[in-house]
Design a protein around this motif. Sequence first.
Motif, mmCIF file in Angstrom:
data_model
loop_
_atom_site.group_PDB
_atom_site.id
_atom_site.type_symbol
_atom_site.label_atom_id
_atom_site.label_comp_id
_atom_site.label_asym_id
_atom_site.label_seq_id
_atom_site.Cartn_x
_atom_site.Cartn_y
_atom_site.Cartn_z
ATOM 1 N N ASP A 271 0.833 -1.209 0.000
ATOM 2 C CA ASP A 271 0.000 0.000 0.000
ATOM 3 C C ASP A 271 0.867 1.259 0.000
ATOM 4 N N GLU A 272 1.925 1.260 0.794
ATOM 5 C CA GLU A 272 2.835 2.405 0.853
ATOM 6 C C GLU A 272 3.604 2.559 -0.460
ATOM 7 N N PHE A 273 3.933 1.417 -1.076
ATOM 8 C CA PHE A 273 4.636 1.434 -2.354
ATOM 9 C C PHE A 273 3.761 2.090 -3.427
ATOM 10 N N VAL A 274 2.481 1.716 -3.479
ATOM 11 C CA VAL A 274 1.548 2.313 -4.431
ATOM 12 C C VAL A 274 1.372 3.804 -4.119
ATOM 13 N N ALA A 275 1.282 4.138 -2.833
ATOM 14 C CA ALA A 275 1.133 5.542 -2.437
ATOM 15 C C ALA A 275 2.348 6.363 -2.875
ATOM 16 N N LEU A 276 3.542 5.784 -2.800
ATOM 17 C CA LEU A 276 4.757 6.466 -3.254
ATOM 18 C C LEU A 276 4.635 6.812 -4.738
ATOM 19 N N TYR A 277 4.194 5.847 -5.551
ATOM 20 C CA TYR A 277 4.052 6.106 -6.987
ATOM 21 C C TYR A 277 2.949 7.129 -7.273
#
Length: 145
Positions: free
Chosen positions: A84-90
Amino acid sequence: MTPLELKEMLSEIKSEIPEIKKTISLIDDSDLSEFASDMITSEMALVGVIPSYEHVGKIGAFKTLPIFQLDIVEKTDYSAINNDEFVALYERTLKVMFKVRDFVLVKIEDGCYPMLSNIDVTSMTIDPIKKKAQCNGWSMDVLTE
């Protein structure tokens, strides 16, 4: 666009987009690791790849066309990030990349970057960057015609 003009453009973009905390000018992606080591995790940087130059036309009537790249990257701690944090970063870095794109296009339309007046917007591409020198984000290739 010369290397100095690129550096000045990066500074101008940084001053207008508060999410960008650092600017970096480099020759290619392999240089990013030495500059990213100074970055703080979750810090967003605007990277400008010093242009290459294409020439079109005949002797006496040719054009020099810069080809360059702008990247928005964020340093990532892979041990502390879930999907979820990875997607939020993008998502976060893409929004900033769109701000950079729009800023550059407005400046070109206003005549502020005459060296880019022949930009071919249809050739601009924005692609994801993954795990380059512990950074993730987006890359925008810019060609002039």
